[in-house]
Motif scaffolding. Structure first.
Motif, short mmCIF file in Angstrom:
data_model
loop_
_atom_site.label_atom_id
_atom_site.label_comp_id
_atom_site.label_asym_id
_atom_site.label_seq_id
_atom_site.Cartn_x
_atom_site.Cartn_y
_atom_site.Cartn_z
N PHE A 65 -8.43 1.47 -1.77
CA PHE A 65 -9.57 0.56 -1.70
C PHE A 65 -9.55 -0.28 -0.44
CE2 PHE A 65 -10.26 1.99 -5.84
CZ PHE A 65 -11.51 1.56 -6.27
N GLY A 66 -8.52 -0.10 0.38
CA GLY A 66 -8.39 -0.88 1.61
C GLY A 66 -6.91 -1.12 1.87
N THR A 67 -6.65 -1.97 2.86
CA THR A 67 -5.28 -2.21 3.28
C THR A 67 -5.03 -3.70 3.50
OG1 THR A 67 -5.28 -0.09 4.43
CG2 THR A 67 -3.54 -1.63 5.01
N LEU A 68 -3.93 -4.16 2.92
CA LEU A 68 -3.45 -5.50 3.27
C LEU A 68 -2.54 -5.31 4.48
CD1 LEU A 68 -2.39 -7.25 -0.06
CD2 LEU A 68 -4.56 -7.34 1.11
N ARG A 109 4.60 -8.01 2.84
CA ARG A 109 4.50 -6.63 3.32
C ARG A 109 3.07 -6.12 3.17
NH1 ARG A 109 8.33 -2.25 0.32
NH2 ARG A 109 7.66 -0.42 1.45
N GLY A 110 2.62 -5.36 4.12
CA GLY A 110 1.31 -4.75 4.03
C GLY A 110 1.34 -3.51 3.15
N GLY A 111 0.18 -3.06 2.74
CA GLY A 111 0.11 -1.85 1.95
C GLY A 111 -1.31 -1.54 1.49
N GLU A 112 -1.48 -0.31 1.03
CA GLU A 112 -2.77 0.13 0.52
C GLU A 112 -3.05 -0.54 -0.83
OE1 GLU A 112 -4.88 2.48 2.16
OE2 GLU A 112 -3.43 2.02 3.73
N ILE A 113 -4.33 -0.69 -1.15
CA ILE A 113 -4.76 -1.29 -2.41
C ILE A 113 -5.25 -0.17 -3.32
CG2 ILE A 113 -6.40 -2.86 -3.52
CD1 ILE A 113 -6.50 -4.32 -0.74
N PHE A 114 -4.71 -0.13 -4.55
CA PHE A 114 -5.07 0.90 -5.52
C PHE A 114 -5.57 0.27 -6.81
CE2 PHE A 114 -1.62 2.69 -2.91
CZ PHE A 114 -2.28 3.81 -2.40
N GLY A 120 4.93 5.41 -3.32
CA GLY A 120 5.39 4.45 -2.33
C GLY A 120 4.89 3.05 -2.66
N PHE A 121 5.05 2.17 -1.70
CA PHE A 121 4.67 0.77 -1.90
C PHE A 121 3.15 0.62 -1.78
CE2 PHE A 121 3.69 -3.45 -0.29
CZ PHE A 121 4.32 -4.24 -1.24
N GLY A 122 2.60 -0.25 -2.60
CA GLY A 122 1.19 -0.56 -2.51
C GLY A 122 0.87 -1.78 -3.35
N TYR A 123 -0.36 -2.20 -3.27
CA TYR A 123 -0.86 -3.32 -4.07
C TYR A 123 -1.81 -2.75 -5.11
CZ TYR A 123 1.16 -6.64 -0.84
OH TYR A 123 2.05 -7.36 -0.09
N TYR A 124 -1.63 -3.19 -6.35
CA TYR A 124 -2.41 -2.66 -7.47
C TYR A 124 -3.23 -3.78 -8.09
CZ TYR A 124 0.27 1.52 -6.88
OH TYR A 124 0.81 2.65 -6.33
N VAL A 125 -4.49 -3.46 -8.38
CA VAL A 125 -5.39 -4.45 -8.97
C VAL A 125 -4.92 -4.77 -10.38
CG1 VAL A 125 -7.75 -4.92 -9.75
CG2 VAL A 125 -7.36 -3.66 -7.60
N VAL A 126 -4.65 -6.06 -10.60
CA VAL A 126 -4.30 -6.53 -11.93
C VAL A 126 -5.58 -6.91 -12.66
CG1 VAL A 126 -3.08 -8.30 -13.26
CG2 VAL A 126 -2.05 -7.36 -11.18
#
Length: 152
Positions: free
Chosen positions: A22-25, A34-39, A123-129
């Protein structure tokens, strides 16, 4: 019934463009973030403040989501995609969550999106809570959503 309701909770829901991201931090070294993709995952709803992903966002906030044109669970991914845009501010409350920090991505006037950093098989990423209608920022402004990398 929505096809989403038939899927397992950790299945990724695609962005309306078809991508899983959904984008990138960006990396935010000043704040040790840390940066990462948003899922976005299908998720599960176990009650207010308990759950994650599309199911949780929809079940906990369907009345508020309708005010933003989100009328079915299938509209949630589109609503979230409209929030994660280049330049959208990123805030962090710096509360410990499983040894890391949750961050909030806000884009007025569509509310707040809470993300959790996770190391998953991919891998590492950010997930919508979750999402909620509150538009006022809490925490420290730590960055903005990155522009898409045109080299990919």
């Amino acid at each position: 019934m929505s096809e989403l309701l038939k899927l397992k909770e950790n299945v990724l829901v695609p962005h309306p463009s078809g991508s899983l991201s959904f984008g990138t931090l960006p990396d935010m070294p000043k704040f040790e973030l840390r940066g990462g993709e948003i899922f976005l995952r299908v998720g599960i709803h176990k009650g207010i403040n308990k759950g994650f992903g599309v199911r949780h966002v929809w079940e906990a906030h369907k009345t508020d989501l309708a005010k933003y044109g989100c009328h079915t669970i299938d509209d949630v991914a589109t609503h979230i995609a409209k929030m994660v845009v280049p330049g959208a501010p990123i805030y962090c409350e710096f509360k410990e969550m499983r040894g890391d920090h949750r961050v909030a991505v806000l884009k007025n006037p569509t509310g707040s999106l809470i993300l959790e950093p996770r190391n998953e098989r991919r891998g590492f990423g950010y997930y919508v809570v979750t999402w909620y209608p509150k538009r006022r920022a809490e925490g420290t402004l730590v960055g903005t959503i990155a522009k898409p990398d045109s080299r990919k």
